[in-house]
Enzyme design. Sequence first.
Site, mmCIF file in Angstrom:
data_model
loop_
_atom_site.group_PDB
_atom_site.id
_atom_site.type_symbol
_atom_site.label_atom_id
_atom_site.label_comp_id
_atom_site.label_asym_id
_atom_site.label_seq_id
_atom_site.Cartn_x
_atom_site.Cartn_y
_atom_site.Cartn_z
ATOM 1 N N GLU A 213 37.346 51.617 52.518
ATOM 2 C CA GLU A 213 37.959 50.741 51.513
ATOM 3 C C GLU A 213 39.429 51.085 51.369
ATOM 4 O OE1 GLU A 213 35.228 49.671 48.085
ATOM 5 O OE2 GLU A 213 34.899 51.808 48.305
ATOM 6 N N HIS A 237 24.341 52.590 49.725
ATOM 7 C CA HIS A 237 24.731 51.623 50.759
ATOM 8 C C HIS A 237 24.648 52.195 52.183
ATOM 9 C CE1 HIS A 237 25.929 49.601 47.226
ATOM 10 N NE2 HIS A 237 27.166 50.032 47.144
HETATM 11 C C1 BG6 Z 1 30.003 49.612 44.888
HETATM 12 C C2 BG6 Z 1 30.736 50.886 44.581
HETATM 13 O O1 BG6 Z 1 28.624 49.830 44.876
HETATM 14 O O2 BG6 Z 1 30.388 49.136 46.168
HETATM 15 C C3 BG6 Z 1 32.228 50.674 44.665
HETATM 16 O O3 BG6 Z 1 30.382 51.344 43.288
HETATM 17 C C4 BG6 Z 1 32.611 50.052 45.984
HETATM 18 O O4 BG6 Z 1 32.919 51.897 44.459
HETATM 19 C C5 BG6 Z 1 31.759 48.825 46.279
HETATM 20 O O5 BG6 Z 1 33.978 49.684 45.916
HETATM 21 C C6 BG6 Z 1 31.999 48.301 47.669
HETATM 22 O O6 BG6 Z 1 31.357 47.068 47.815
HETATM 23 P P1 BG6 Z 1 31.916 45.967 48.816
HETATM 24 O O7 BG6 Z 1 30.929 44.851 48.691
HETATM 25 O O8 BG6 Z 1 33.290 45.613 48.359
HETATM 26 O O9 BG6 Z 1 31.924 46.602 50.162
#
Ligand code: BG6
Length: 487
Positions: A213, A237
């Site tokens: 990210e 995840h």
């Molecule tokens: C969330 C986390 O579950 O997933 C966040 O708490 C993270 O910290 C986010 O930024 C990322 O999700 P995506 O869908 O943007 O990849």
Amino acid sequence: IPVPVFDLVVFGATGDLSHRKLLPALYWRERDQQMPSGSRIIAVARTRFSTAEYIAQIEAACREHVPADSFQEDVFARLAERITYVPLDVSRDADWSALKAALAGGEDRARLFYLATSPDLFGPICRGAGAAGIVTEKSRVVLEKPIGRDLASAIRINDEVGAVFEESQIYRIDHYLGKESVQNLLALRFANSLFEAVWDRAHIDHVQITVAETVGVEDRAAYYDRSGALRDMVQNHLLQLLCLVAMEPPTSMDADSVRDEKLKVLRSLRVIRDGEAVQKIVRGQYRAGAVAGRTVPGYLEELGHPSRTETFVALKAEVENWRWAGTPFYLRTGKRLPTRVSEIVIQFHKVPHSIFPRTAGPIEPNRLIIRLQPDDGIQLALMAKDPGPGGMRLRLAPLDIRFADAFKVRYPDAYERLLMDVVRGNATLFMRRDEVEAAWRWIEPILEAWRQSDEPPKPYIAGSWGPTAAIALIERDGRTWFEDSQY
Ligand code: BG6
């Protein structure tokens, strides 16, 4: 499968998740005429204001999170008509009575309690709903992560919720499972005979899972600092992605068939011992730097106090079973990395012997790259002859599919799919209690070892790929992290 008429009760309706994800998801379902007529949304939060005030707040949120050219006032008006706001303090009986009154007449409908609140409130809300007599046979409860912050707290939450709802009524969200591209992983593996035949240790050298990210902790520092990347991203995840890559073919898409297979993977993960957790699992914390040309402060500056919370993790996981023994899975995730990308790289073994002269150049191993976001697609890296009369020279040539180009449709957000799955009663993409607890059981020794260690997370400059130790982690094994620039 048609969506039945439903009543959706959103607890935490004024919070960030409701504004950013849930209400916009409902807007899209409304726009696509997927909301059965008569379905109601009961928004619940502590603030005492009126339905009209709440709707104004939600209109602003939808305008912010739905692209301007897709926001239609008549669609929003239809959505707004379904909404009733009920202020509720979990300890006040009168508030529960008001909620019960708002639900009157819907006793035979699918009833969803969506808990978009802090997990501390999961137990009290479930108990309150049970005591108020609003948990019907067709009720379901949806829990947002984090389900606990370690095994003991996860078990406690699961017990508290389980005292009011049957396991079959509990939907634990991991929004990664709602992503189109993540479900596509199931299609790729189980709707093509090509891959399954080579999906094992005999053909695959290793797997990399990267969720990078560019954002920092934004305005979630209070939550994030108590959590860190291991709890926030890996426990859920990344492990879910690992499970989908590693699991055996389930007998069907039925919820328990899929979840049984994922659970087996979690239970086969080699337990990380104390010393390894400190020496081999890389935890990092970003310092000031630049991401996409913008200078950004370090984690501690954003936080305003000292902290040992990690914003980056890289680790090597091993699935100890017949299919995968000897094929490591390297996982990494972090904030303030150079680019936003989630991908899974399946690297096959090298050819056993080269028939080409040295002048042909090196033969790279085949790689299957499953890009989950931002533009999801699949690349298969093949070796090919460099065209020309100059003799045999080899080079990498990717076969490349980008799904947005291939299908030319809007990709629904994960929450749109997941919400409708709950209404339909389809739990395949939700985590079962034993899965969540198995994931915590694997994470727990790492947390414990870190807790006892004096070593702080390793610093990395915002905009870099994490501490250099993360590179060393994989290079020690004679491998390298995949980067796009390799093509
Ligand atoms: C969330 C986390 O579950 O997933 C966040 O708490 C993270 O910290 C986010 O930024 C990322 O999700 P995506 O869908 O943007 O990849």
